[in-house]
Design a protein around this motif. Structure first.
Motif, mmCIF file in Angstrom:
data_model
loop_
_atom_site.group_PDB
_atom_site.id
_atom_site.type_symbol
_atom_site.label_atom_id
_atom_site.label_comp_id
_atom_site.label_asym_id
_atom_site.label_seq_id
_atom_site.Cartn_x
_atom_site.Cartn_y
_atom_site.Cartn_z
ATOM 1 N N VAL A 1 0.832 -1.205 0.000
ATOM 2 C CA VAL A 1 0.000 0.000 0.000
ATOM 3 C C VAL A 1 0.868 1.258 0.000
ATOM 4 O O VAL A 1 0.559 2.248 -0.678
ATOM 5 N N THR A 2 1.970 1.225 0.749
ATOM 6 C CA THR A 2 2.860 2.388 0.813
ATOM 7 C C THR A 2 3.426 2.718 -0.558
ATOM 8 O O THR A 2 3.385 3.882 -1.000
ATOM 9 N N GLY A 3 3.977 1.710 -1.247
ATOM 10 C CA GLY A 3 4.494 1.949 -2.589
ATOM 11 C C GLY A 3 3.412 2.394 -3.541
ATOM 12 O O GLY A 3 3.627 3.274 -4.397
ATOM 13 N N PHE A 4 2.229 1.827 -3.406
ATOM 14 C CA PHE A 4 1.073 2.163 -4.232
ATOM 15 C C PHE A 4 0.722 3.647 -4.085
ATOM 16 O O PHE A 4 0.576 4.378 -5.071
ATOM 17 N N VAL A 5 0.602 4.095 -2.841
ATOM 18 C CA VAL A 5 0.198 5.477 -2.563
ATOM 19 C C VAL A 5 1.282 6.465 -2.996
ATOM 20 O O VAL A 5 0.998 7.488 -3.627
ATOM 21 N N ILE A 6 2.536 6.163 -2.657
ATOM 22 C CA ILE A 6 3.622 7.093 -2.988
ATOM 23 C C ILE A 6 3.735 7.279 -4.494
ATOM 24 O O ILE A 6 3.855 8.416 -4.979
ATOM 25 N N LEU A 7 3.676 6.196 -5.257
ATOM 26 C CA LEU A 7 3.826 6.333 -6.704
ATOM 27 C C LEU A 7 2.669 7.116 -7.319
ATOM 28 O O LEU A 7 2.859 7.804 -8.326
ATOM 29 N N SER A 8 1.481 7.059 -6.731
ATOM 30 C CA SER A 8 0.333 7.748 -7.314
ATOM 31 C C SER A 8 0.567 9.253 -7.403
ATOM 32 O O SER A 8 0.245 9.882 -8.417
ATOM 33 N N TYR A 9 1.116 9.858 -6.353
ATOM 34 C CA TYR A 9 1.366 11.300 -6.426
ATOM 35 C C TYR A 9 2.755 11.624 -6.957
ATOM 36 O O TYR A 9 2.977 12.696 -7.524
ATOM 37 N N TYR A 10 3.679 10.692 -6.774
ATOM 38 C CA TYR A 10 5.030 10.931 -7.291
ATOM 39 C C TYR A 10 5.033 11.033 -8.804
ATOM 40 O O TYR A 10 5.797 11.807 -9.390
ATOM 41 N N SER A 11 4.151 10.287 -9.455
ATOM 42 C CA SER A 11 4.043 10.366 -10.903
ATOM 43 C C SER A 11 3.626 11.767 -11.347
ATOM 44 O O SER A 11 4.112 12.272 -12.363
ATOM 45 N N VAL A 12 2.751 12.395 -10.583
ATOM 46 C CA VAL A 12 2.330 13.761 -10.912
ATOM 47 C C VAL A 12 3.499 14.727 -10.757
ATOM 48 O O VAL A 12 3.743 15.580 -11.619
ATOM 49 N N PHE B 1 0.210 10.807 4.623
ATOM 50 C CA PHE B 1 -0.261 9.490 5.024
ATOM 51 C C PHE B 1 0.796 8.426 4.771
ATOM 52 O O PHE B 1 1.067 7.566 5.616
ATOM 53 N N ALA B 2 1.426 8.479 3.576
ATOM 54 C CA ALA B 2 2.422 7.475 3.219
ATOM 55 C C ALA B 2 3.718 7.669 3.992
ATOM 56 O O ALA B 2 4.256 6.722 4.575
ATOM 57 N N ASP B 3 4.219 8.897 4.012
ATOM 58 C CA ASP B 3 5.544 9.164 4.571
ATOM 59 C C ASP B 3 5.540 9.144 6.093
ATOM 60 O O ASP B 3 6.436 8.572 6.715
ATOM 61 N N ALA B 4 4.536 9.776 6.691
ATOM 62 C CA ALA B 4 4.548 9.929 8.144
ATOM 63 C C ALA B 4 3.957 8.736 8.888
ATOM 64 O O ALA B 4 4.273 8.519 10.052
ATOM 65 N N ILE B 5 3.100 7.956 8.220
ATOM 66 C CA ILE B 5 2.427 6.856 8.924
ATOM 67 C C ILE B 5 2.737 5.492 8.308
ATOM 68 O O ILE B 5 3.333 4.626 8.951
ATOM 69 N N LEU B 6 2.340 5.272 7.050
ATOM 70 C CA LEU B 6 2.499 3.951 6.450
ATOM 71 C C LEU B 6 3.949 3.489 6.419
ATOM 72 O O LEU B 6 4.272 2.370 6.830
ATOM 73 N N LEU B 7 4.823 4.336 5.904
ATOM 74 C CA LEU B 7 6.225 3.963 5.742
ATOM 75 C C LEU B 7 6.869 3.633 7.079
ATOM 76 O O LEU B 7 7.548 2.608 7.226
ATOM 77 N N VAL B 8 6.647 4.479 8.061
ATOM 78 C CA VAL B 8 7.284 4.298 9.363
ATOM 79 C C VAL B 8 6.697 3.089 10.098
ATOM 80 O O VAL B 8 7.423 2.296 10.712
ATOM 81 N N PHE B 9 5.372 2.904 10.026
ATOM 82 C CA PHE B 9 4.756 1.767 10.702
ATOM 83 C C PHE B 9 5.227 0.445 10.109
ATOM 84 O O PHE B 9 5.537 -0.505 10.836
ATOM 85 N N GLY B 10 5.293 0.371 8.780
ATOM 86 C CA GLY B 10 5.773 -0.847 8.137
ATOM 87 C C GLY B 10 7.205 -1.162 8.520
ATOM 88 O O GLY B 10 7.553 -2.319 8.806
ATOM 89 N N ALA B 11 8.049 -0.131 8.527
ATOM 90 C CA ALA B 11 9.445 -0.339 8.911
ATOM 91 C C ALA B 11 9.571 -0.776 10.364
ATOM 92 O O ALA B 11 10.408 -1.621 10.706
ATOM 93 N N LEU B 12 8.740 -0.209 11.234
ATOM 94 C CA LEU B 12 8.761 -0.585 12.651
ATOM 95 C C LEU B 12 8.379 -2.046 12.836
ATOM 96 O O LEU B 12 9.023 -2.793 13.594
ATOM 97 N N MET B 13 7.335 -2.487 12.134
ATOM 98 C CA MET B 13 6.904 -3.881 12.240
ATOM 99 C C MET B 13 7.992 -4.842 11.741
ATOM 100 O O MET B 13 8.217 -5.906 12.331
ATOM 101 N N LEU B 14 8.667 -4.464 10.665
ATOM 102 C CA LEU B 14 9.744 -5.313 10.152
ATOM 103 C C LEU B 14 10.887 -5.402 11.153
ATOM 104 O O LEU B 14 11.472 -6.475 11.361
ATOM 105 N N ALA B 15 11.206 -4.288 11.800
ATOM 106 C CA ALA B 15 12.278 -4.286 12.798
ATOM 107 C C ALA B 15 11.917 -5.191 13.979
ATOM 108 O O ALA B 15 12.769 -5.906 14.515
ATOM 109 N N ILE B 16 10.646 -5.174 14.394
ATOM 110 C CA ILE B 16 10.207 -6.042 15.490
ATOM 111 C C ILE B 16 10.300 -7.508 15.074
ATOM 112 O O ILE B 16 10.762 -8.370 15.840
ATOM 113 N N LEU B 17 9.848 -7.816 13.858
ATOM 114 C CA LEU B 17 9.896 -9.193 13.362
ATOM 115 C C LEU B 17 11.323 -9.716 13.316
ATOM 116 O O LEU B 17 11.621 -10.810 13.815
#
Length: 464
Positions: A93-104, A382-398
């Protein structure tokens, strides 16, 4: 399941990983985050975070990706169990959202590049004098607002997404690897050439002092702002938390030295970011602009003014905006590959159908950004401040706490005499990285709530 490809060469993998961050994190974002952080003071803290946080984090994504040979969803499911596939979905979802506006945004760079062929940037700005006087804004702002939204912005968004989909549809070897082998060296050569030219500007000395001579008093006085910003930029510029490095590492067909590859990637990426500062700040100072200017259009405001006033600015503008457009494409293909690999691995869809289908949906999600830039802020925060950081945090815990030995074993393949590095690395994941991510996530949630209840709520009220 569809047979997965692998990188043809180690060089292809390294250049693809470097290319994923160059446009997204470095050329567009890095100089102005540095400006907002006070120049050299921010640069120093940022470099420390790259070494102390970025290096262990990129190894975590590499280890999970290579071990599982899957996209982020399949990788985390195989590594941690069925429940972790939902965490892997956050990366998608993070990559999906970021690319949507990054393309613009990438479309804006293409537009500025093409405008340089029709007239000088000074000539273009002259056409906005009346509108600027009426609005009480500089000509550079009026030009940007004209370019950033509307039908033409939508058309350039379409062009950029079509290029991105075409490259990813061709596959790992014929598409992505071939493209980055051409694009990344071209980006480095062009940036070096522009940096050499920028060094001849009258304001270069002042710019270099601002960029390279840290004032430790600034760090002491503003550390609560500089530290989280530097940590976030270190993560952002290395494309961590987006699933890119998990996906790219999943195509590694042999037991390479992951620590060595990570060192090369971080070295190239950080070097390009540093080089970008040597390009941008002399031109900002030459134009008499504020290096701390905020906002998505900051690079366009400052540099368009610079290209309109300095000798040879038209040709430098063509070179610079063209370079950034190439860098943007190298980032975009990495983000679309994350989403595409998920559909290929989990749904068994052919590559070209997966790239076209996912690219089309991402393209539609980004369309509102061409209508009003409030949607850029909505998606980016939404992507940078929440999705990206939360996903990275979960991976670090795993990796750090739930299944550390699997990651250590994967990392230590190919390390030779350095096989003791694994245990030191896992403790870096367990403590400092998790602490940084927890603080960053808290600050990000607060910032996003403030945006939703403030600027976005006001926009909704004014348009209903």
């Amino acid at each position: 399941m569809v047979q997965r490809e692998t990188w043809a060469t180690r060089t292809g993998f390294i250049l693809a990983a470097v290319g994923s961050a160059v446009g997204l994190g470095n050329i567009w974002r890095f100089p102005f985050v540095t400006g907002e952080g006070g120049g050299a003071a921010f640069l120093l803290v940022y470099l420390l975070f790259v070494a102390l946080v970025g290096f262990p984090a990129i190894l975590a994504e590499f280890a999970v990706g290579r071990k599982t040979e899957r996209n982020p969803v399949g990788a985390l499911k195989e590594y941690g169990g069925n429940a972790w596939k939902y965490v892997g979905g956050i990366f998608i979802v993070t990559g999906f959202v970021i690319l949507s506006y990054y393309s613009v945004v990438a479309g804006w760079f293409i537009r500025y590049f093409l405008e340089g062929f029709t007239d000088s940037y000074a000539g273009h700005l002259a056409g906005y004098e009346d509108a600027a006087a009426e609005a009480g804004e500089p000509e550079t702002v009026m030009m940007f607002l004209d370019f950033a939204t509307g039908l033409e912005a939508f058309v350039f968004h379409t062009i950029f997404m079509a290029l991105t989909v075409g490259i990813v549809a061709l596959g790992i070897r014929r598409g992505i690897e071939t493209a980055v082998k051409l694009m990344v060296p071209a980006i480095i050569v062009l940036l070096i050439a522009i940096a050499v030219w920028a060094a001849t500007l009258p304001a270069a000395g002042e710019a270099y002092s601002y960029y390279l001579s840290p004032d430790f008093g600034v760090v002491a006085a503003n550390w609560t702002e500089i530290l989280p910003a530097a940590a976030g930029q270190a993560f952002f510029t290395l494309s961590l938390g987006m699933g890119v490095m998990i996906t790219y590492a999943s195509y590694l067909g042999e037991d390479r030295n992951l620590a060595e590859d990570a060192t090369l990637i971080i070295g190239f990426d950080t070097g390009i970011a540093f080089l970008t500062g040597l390009v941008v700040f002399p031109m900002i100072f030459a134009a008499g602009a504020d290096p701390g200017t905020e906002g998505a259009g900051a690079i366009f405001f400052s540099l368009t003014e610079a290209f309109a006033t300095i000798p040879g600015g038209r040709w430098l503008g063509l070179l610079f905006f063209g370079t950034v457009a190439i860098a943007a494409l190298s980032s975009a293909i990495s983000l679309l590959e994350v989403v595409t690999s998920y559909v290929i691995d989990e749904k068994g869809v052919d590559r070209w159908k997966a790239a076209l289908g996912m690219g089309g949906v991402i393209y539609l999600l980004g369309a509102p950004v061409t209508y009003d830039m409030i949607f850029l802020d909505l998606l980016d925060l939404f992507a940078d401040a929440i999705l990206l950081v939360f996903g990275a945090l979960m991976l670090a815990i795993l990796v750090g706490w739930i299944a550390p030995q699997v990651a250590v074993n994967e990392l230590e393949k190919g390390l030779g005499d350095l096989d003791g590095l694994g245990q030191a690395w896992i403790w870096a994941i367990r403590v400092p990285i998790i602490l940084v991510l927890v603080v960053s996530l808290y600050l990000g949630v607060v910032e996003y709530v403030d945006f939703l209840t403030g600027p976005f709520a006001e926009w909704v009220d004014g348009n209903t």
